[in-house]
Design an enzyme around this catalytic site. Sequence first.
Site, PDB file in Angstrom:
ATOM      1  N   GLY A   7       0.825  -1.213   0.000  1.00 15.84           N
ATOM      2  CA  GLY A   7       0.000   0.000   0.000  1.00 15.84           C
ATOM      3  C   GLY A   7       0.855   1.257   0.000  1.00 15.84           C
ATOM      4  N   PHE A  11      -1.563   7.463   0.314  1.00 13.27           N
ATOM      5  CA  PHE A  11      -1.217   8.725   0.993  1.00 13.27           C
ATOM      6  C   PHE A  11      -0.152   8.526   2.089  1.00 13.27           C
ATOM      7  CE2 PHE A  11      -3.166  11.174   4.757  1.00 13.27           C
ATOM      8  CZ  PHE A  11      -2.314  12.266   4.625  1.00 13.27           C
ATOM      9  N   GLY A  13       1.327   5.589   3.078  1.00 18.56           N
ATOM     10  CA  GLY A  13       2.358   4.628   2.671  1.00 18.56           C
ATOM     11  C   GLY A  13       3.454   5.310   1.864  1.00 18.56           C
ATOM     12  N   THR A  84      -9.781   2.653   2.555  1.00 18.76           N
ATOM     13  CA  THR A  84      -9.658   3.531   3.732  1.00 18.76           C
ATOM     14  C   THR A  84     -10.790   4.534   3.933  1.00 18.76           C
ATOM     15  OG1 THR A  84      -8.349   5.120   2.467  1.00 18.76           O
ATOM     16  CG2 THR A  84      -7.136   3.401   3.650  1.00 18.76           C
ATOM     17  N   THR A 123      -5.836   1.801  12.928  1.00 17.54           N
ATOM     18  CA  THR A 123      -6.555   3.066  13.090  1.00 17.54           C
ATOM     19  C   THR A 123      -7.210   3.186  14.468  1.00 17.54           C
ATOM     20  OG1 THR A 123      -8.521   4.239  12.304  1.00 17.54           O
ATOM     21  CG2 THR A 123      -8.489   1.889  11.901  1.00 17.54           C
ATOM     22  N   ASP A 124      -7.390   4.427  14.916  1.00 15.59           N
ATOM     23  CA  ASP A 124      -8.106   4.657  16.184  1.00 15.59           C
ATOM     24  C   ASP A 124      -9.582   4.256  16.072  1.00 15.59           C
ATOM     25  OD1 ASP A 124      -9.012   6.764  14.588  1.00 15.59           O
ATOM     26  OD2 ASP A 124      -8.410   8.365  15.967  1.00 15.59           O
ATOM     27  N   GLU A 125     -10.074   4.098  14.831  1.00 18.63           N
ATOM     28  CA  GLU A 125     -11.501   3.773  14.668  1.00 18.63           C
ATOM     29  C   GLU A 125     -11.857   2.393  15.214  1.00 18.63           C
ATOM     30  OE1 GLU A 125     -13.465   4.864  11.103  1.00 18.63           O
ATOM     31  OE2 GLU A 125     -12.289   6.679  10.848  1.00 18.63           O
ATOM     32  N   TYR A 147     -15.687  -0.367   7.543  1.00 16.90           N
ATOM     33  CA  TYR A 147     -14.244  -0.064   7.471  1.00 16.90           C
ATOM     34  C   TYR A 147     -13.563  -0.445   8.782  1.00 16.90           C
ATOM     35  CZ  TYR A 147      -9.982   2.659   8.092  1.00 16.90           C
ATOM     36  OH  TYR A 147      -8.683   3.030   8.396  1.00 16.90           O
ATOM     37  N   LYS A 151     -10.949  -3.545   9.762  1.00 16.33           N
ATOM     38  CA  LYS A 151      -9.601  -3.214  10.269  1.00 16.33           C
ATOM     39  C   LYS A 151      -9.386  -3.892  11.631  1.00 16.33           C
ATOM     40  CE  LYS A 151      -6.813  -0.626   8.939  1.00 16.33           C
ATOM     41  NZ  LYS A 151      -5.604  -0.844   8.089  1.00 16.33           N
ATOM     42  N   PRO A 202     -19.692  20.364   1.997  1.00 15.20           N
ATOM     43  CA  PRO A 202     -20.722  19.504   2.610  1.00 15.20           C
ATOM     44  C   PRO A 202     -20.325  19.001   4.004  1.00 15.20           C
ATOM     45  CG  PRO A 202     -19.470  18.254   0.980  1.00 15.20           C
ATOM     46  CD  PRO A 202     -18.885  19.623   0.981  1.00 15.20           C
ATOM     47  N   ASN A 246     -15.254  19.200  13.289  1.00 12.40           N
ATOM     48  CA  ASN A 246     -15.196  19.325  11.828  1.00 12.40           C
ATOM     49  C   ASN A 246     -15.535  20.738  11.350  1.00 12.40           C
ATOM     50  OD1 ASN A 246     -14.594  16.615  11.662  1.00 12.40           O
ATOM     51  ND2 ASN A 246     -16.717  15.983  11.325  1.00 12.40           N
ATOM     52  N   HIS A 273     -22.296   7.481  12.453  1.00 10.73           N
ATOM     53  CA  HIS A 273     -21.155   8.412  12.543  1.00 10.73           C
ATOM     54  C   HIS A 273     -20.565   8.470  13.957  1.00 10.73           C
ATOM     55  CE1 HIS A 273     -19.736  12.581  10.879  1.00 10.73           C
ATOM     56  NE2 HIS A 273     -18.736  11.848  11.331  1.00 10.73           N
TER      57      HIS A 273
END
Length: 335
Positions: A7, A11, A13, A84, A123-125, A147, A151, A202, A246, A273
Amino acid sequence: MKLLVCGGAGFIGSTFARQRLLEHGDEVTVLDKLTYAGREENLRDVAGRDGYSFLRGAIEEPEAVAAAIAAGRPEAIVNFAAETHVDRSIAEPDAFVRTHALGTYVLLEAAREHGLAYLQVSTDEVYGSIELGTFTEESPLRPSSPYSATKTGADLLVQSYFHTYGLPATICRGSNNYGPYQYPEKLIPLMILNALHGDPLPVYGDGMQVRNWIHASDFARAIGHVLEHGRHGEVYNAGGPDEEANIEVVRRIIELTGASESLIEHVADRPGHDRRYSLSSEKVRALGWEPRVRFQEGLEETVRWYRENRWWWEPIRSGEYREYYARQYGRALQG
Ligand code: NAD
Ligand code: DAU
C-alpha cells in the site's frame, strides 16, 4: 533496513516510503494494487533512486506477495494496504472485507514462511467513539463501520499470529491523518479543493464531530519508531497533538483559502457516525517519538501544497472521483 511496504502508493504509505528511503537509507519495495486511491506518481520524486522498486499487485494474491518478497528480500513487511474511506465502506463493503481479512492473512502467512517481522498499520476507529477522555491500547474494541470492523478483524488476526506462531508482529494505530497527497474524498483535501473552486462545503450533520488530527509525516515517523523499537506482540497508538470539531476545521480552511462562509452546507449525517476520536500516545512516546507538526501549521502547509500541485489533483478530479462525488453528494447538495 530492507522493507516491503504494502500500500506504499497511497497517501501515508508513500509518505513512509519516502521517509525511510531519504532519511534512513532503507531499501524499499512497494507492493500496491493501485486502486482508485493508489498512484505511482505519489512517489515520482524517488522513482529511479537506488534502493526503491515498485511492483503492482494485490496483497490478497499469494503469487504477487511471493514475487515482491523474492524481488526485495525484505526483513520486514509494513502493511498500509487497505480500503480507507468510511463512506465507501457503508456503500460497498465488499472490497473492505477482502483486502483487510484475506489480504492481511496472505501477508501474515508470507511473513511466517519467510521469517519476516510484520507491522500492521491500523486506526483509532477500532475503538469506536469516545465522548470524554481518551483511548489507550487497553480500551475495548468497538468498531462502528464496515471499514473499522474489518480493520479490527485484521488487527486480531495479526495478534493471533504473534500468540500462536510467535510471529514478530506489532500494530500501530493512528488518528486522523492529513497532509500532501491525500485523496480528495477525505474531509481536509475535499474541503480545500471545493473551497478553491467555490463549490459547496458539505458538512455532515451538525459538524460537531471531533477528530484528533495528525500530520502524515508524524504518523509515518511513529510507524518507523514502532518498527525499530516496539516490542513484538504489542499495540502502539499514535495520535496527533490537536483535536478539533469538523466545522472548525472547515472554518480554518475557509480562512486559509479566502472562500466564503456561505459555501458551508449541512447535509445528511453519515450513518453510524462516530462522534469523537481521541488517542493517548504515551506508549509510543515512551519509545522516543513525539509529533512535530501542530494542526494550524500543518493545515497551512497542506493548503499551500494543494494550491501548488494541480498536476497531482487535476487528473483525480476529472476521473473516477467525479462519479464517486456525484453518487455520494449529488442529491444532498442539490437540496
Ligand atoms: P489510501 O487510501 O491513501 O491508500 C491505500 C493504498 O493501499 C492505495 O495505494 C491502494 O492502491 C492500496 N491498496 C488498497 N487495496 C489493496 C490491496 N488489496 N492490495 C494492495 N494494495 C492495496 O490510504 P491511507 O490514508 O494512506 O491509509 C493507509 C493505512 O493507514 C490504512 O491501513 C489505513 O487504515 C491506515 N490509517 C489511515 C488513517 C487516515 O487518516 N488516512 C489514519 C489511521 C490509519
Ligand atoms: O481516525 C482515523 C481514520 O480517519 C482512518 O482510519 C480512515 O482511513 C480515514 O478515512 C479517517 O476516517 P474519518 O471518517 O474520520 O475521515 P473523513 O475524512 O472521511 O471524515 C472526517 C470527518 O469529517 C468525519 O467526522 C466525517 C466528516 N466529513 C467528511 C467528509 C468526507 C464531513 O462532514 N463531510 C465530508 O464531506
